[in-house]
Write a protein that holds these residues in place. Sequence first.
Motif, mmCIF file in Angstrom:
data_model
loop_
_atom_site.group_PDB
_atom_site.id
_atom_site.type_symbol
_atom_site.label_atom_id
_atom_site.label_comp_id
_atom_site.label_asym_id
_atom_site.label_seq_id
_atom_site.Cartn_x
_atom_site.Cartn_y
_atom_site.Cartn_z
ATOM 1 N N SER A 51 0.865 -1.176 0.000
ATOM 2 C CA SER A 51 0.000 0.000 0.000
ATOM 3 C C SER A 51 0.902 1.226 0.000
ATOM 4 C CB SER A 51 -0.899 0.012 1.239
ATOM 5 O OG SER A 51 -0.130 0.204 2.416
ATOM 6 N N GLN A 52 0.413 2.337 -0.549
ATOM 7 C CA GLN A 52 1.213 3.557 -0.545
ATOM 8 C C GLN A 52 1.528 3.992 0.883
ATOM 9 O OE1 GLN A 52 2.458 5.412 -3.415
ATOM 10 N NE2 GLN A 52 3.689 6.045 -1.654
ATOM 11 N N ALA A 53 0.579 3.770 1.791
ATOM 12 C CA ALA A 53 0.820 4.131 3.189
ATOM 13 C C ALA A 53 1.975 3.335 3.773
ATOM 14 C CB ALA A 53 -0.454 3.898 4.007
ATOM 15 N N ALA A 54 2.099 2.060 3.415
ATOM 16 C CA ALA A 54 3.205 1.245 3.898
ATOM 17 C C ALA A 54 4.527 1.736 3.337
ATOM 18 C CB ALA A 54 2.974 -0.216 3.531
ATOM 19 N N PRO A 64 -6.022 -2.930 4.957
ATOM 20 C CA PRO A 64 -5.696 -3.526 6.254
ATOM 21 C C PRO A 64 -5.102 -4.911 6.073
ATOM 22 C CG PRO A 64 -8.026 -3.770 5.832
ATOM 23 C CD PRO A 64 -7.476 -2.979 4.675
ATOM 24 N N MET A 65 -4.464 -5.413 7.092
ATOM 25 C CA MET A 65 -3.935 -6.764 7.068
ATOM 26 C C MET A 65 -4.989 -7.712 7.630
ATOM 27 S SD MET A 65 -0.782 -8.623 8.929
ATOM 28 C CE MET A 65 -1.967 -9.291 10.076
ATOM 29 N N ASN A 66 -5.803 -8.287 6.754
ATOM 30 C CA ASN A 66 -6.832 -9.219 7.176
ATOM 31 C C ASN A 66 -7.138 -10.190 6.041
ATOM 32 O OD1 ASN A 66 -8.516 -7.806 5.350
ATOM 33 N ND2 ASN A 66 -9.337 -6.490 6.983
ATOM 34 N N GLY A 67 -8.021 -11.127 6.301
ATOM 35 C CA GLY A 67 -8.342 -12.149 5.311
ATOM 36 C C GLY A 67 -8.986 -11.595 4.066
ATOM 37 N N SER A 89 -7.595 -12.133 0.224
ATOM 38 C CA SER A 89 -8.364 -12.689 -0.885
ATOM 39 C C SER A 89 -8.351 -11.786 -2.114
ATOM 40 C CB SER A 89 -9.807 -12.937 -0.451
ATOM 41 O OG SER A 89 -10.506 -11.711 -0.263
ATOM 42 N N ARG A 90 -7.948 -10.520 -1.943
ATOM 43 C CA ARG A 90 -7.946 -9.572 -3.045
ATOM 44 C C ARG A 90 -6.562 -9.333 -3.656
ATOM 45 N NH1 ARG A 90 -9.223 -4.615 -0.602
ATOM 46 N NH2 ARG A 90 -9.286 -3.729 -2.708
ATOM 47 N N ARG A 105 -3.213 -6.456 13.069
ATOM 48 C CA ARG A 105 -3.147 -7.321 14.253
ATOM 49 C C ARG A 105 -2.491 -8.640 13.855
ATOM 50 N NH1 ARG A 105 -5.927 -11.474 16.486
ATOM 51 N NH2 ARG A 105 -5.970 -11.592 18.774
ATOM 52 N N GLY A 106 -1.472 -9.016 14.574
ATOM 53 C CA GLY A 106 -0.741 -10.221 14.222
ATOM 54 C C GLY A 106 0.326 -9.914 13.185
#
Length: 633
Positions: A438-441, A489-492, A496-497, A522-523
């Motif tokens: 992501s650009q934010a990262a 976000p860092m999530n499932g 998937s995307r 988270r994680g």
Amino acid sequence: MNFYLFFIFFLAGLNFIYASGIAFAQESVSPAASLDSKDPRVINQVQAAGTYEDPRGWADLTVPGAIHKGSTGFFESRFLGSALIGGKPFPPAGQDNDSWFWRGRHAGLYSDPKNWGDWSYPSAIHKGDNGYYESRFNGSAATSNLYFPPTGQNNDYWHWLGAHIGTFTDPKSWSEQTRPGAIHKGDSGFFESRFTGSAAAANKYFPPAGQDNNNWFWRGAHAGTFQDPKSWREFSYIGAIHGAGNSKRLESKFNGVAGPTDYYPTNNQDNAWWKVRAIDCPINALAAAPSHFAEKQKHIPGAQIDMTALVTESSTRTSPLLQGLTLVNFSPWHREENYEVASAMLMNERRDKVGSISVVLNKEGSFYALVESPTFRGTIHSNIKGEQTLTPEKPHDYMEPDTVKPDTMDLNEQMITTENQDVDCNGTNIVDVMAGFSQAAVNQIGGWTSAVEFARLEIETANVGLRNSRVKNVRLRFVGIAIVPEDFPMNGETLSRLSTLFAPEAQAVGADMIAGFAREGRGGGIAYLDWRYSLQAIDSPTAYRHEVGHNAGGDHCNTGGTDDYKFGYNNGSSRTFLCGNSSPYYSTPRVSDSGGRPLGNARTADMARLWQERAIKMSSYQKAPSPISGVFP
């Protein structure tokens, strides 16, 4: 039409419906169904023969006696039809049920020999400590203590076949027991046997190099492997590697000797006779190349690491962050474009290995490093002015659930083919990894250049584990980064995307895998189990090596002692990548820590074996746009 034929035609039609009636969205990211799955996708459109050489899948049409293969081994069918109808699952390994007989973990072929106690059948090939034996019975030798005879001898249960398989990669000696087609190696090269028995029994000598006789065919001076490539007009076979004295490695598409105009390609593109496998190969064996960029690194007062001294002198004396530690020599430096990458272990005063350091050097004078020591775990980044920033890793519990089992996929991605397999000049499988940020990262890391260095560092952390765990047949390669404006976000849901967020870029660079990096989450990370995609937070620089282990098919600690080696390992003092993630190893029983404790168990925790077995698959998701250059340490 009788009932039997009607039933077969009915099931064949059902097979077609299940195999062709599924539509998959591009963003779907699951792998082909497990061999043990009840998913209808495992029904093959092309029916396998149902033999050990060509076993069927779980749901394929079957008849009594047909051989099927699952993830734990081979099973013999006891019914007519398809296991999909009525749900006839394979039993646990070593057991039978009403639908299946257990038939062992291995096929009983020279390419997949059984061990002594594996279930056997007459003519099955078994491998002992001293060589190969042919079975003369049905069942398991362990049940009745049917031991192998002494080397070179037969008994009522076993026929001695020799110490070697009889291939170009494992050739027999002149006097070994042979069969037509077996490959033997003499002083002048390789010969193919034309008889059964032992050459010593009837003095069937090899002919002169380049000639045949009644007992032997001449098959060239070299094996035709990446380690021993053949020359251009040397006798070849389909799949043989050529390129001796050349900077390319080429795979033969023919049997025999190349015609006078069957030249190697000159443009790195395949032709009718040759497939280009790797380029820029060293013609002669070279010593490991030193770093060329280390001396460009500036060291200013207050800096925690003196990178020049660390790399050129292996000295930690002027690196406050590493005081009290000794550097074990860096791995060979690997250069790609404007970057060099290498890693080293760290030892304390007692010579115990207590950590590691991985480094990415930029030609312009910056570096990114991951340090794991008793006093610091995190990254250190230096800009071209020598200004260094230490970022401790955010603590995470790497034992928390962090895998997703995919359930659907794009139909094209189901068709994984070894035609897409990429290898380097040594034949090492190369898994191409693209990093998606992501650009934010990227902003948080410090910009595009820092993101490239960070991504290369993450991939090196996984390669460190492979090298330390003595996995020789696979390495990961950085092939680029892609950036999207969305602060995902860092999530499932993001996981998937990934295949759609970064699809054009991944396709362009031929990425086998996409490693996503989010600004936070988270994680440490999340990954698909046995599939191509992982997602990490940038504040967890040791997450990727853990998550890509899940991509390879591995799981966390085998706390239940399950008879399955696809797990990490905790020996009480060292926790490998998948089981705590505090030691720079994938689990393996072949390596021990400084205390002499093995880092795995052959039955319950051997991720090194899993990587070796999955190497071809993982390097075959997409074909690289051009052949791999050079050698990956």
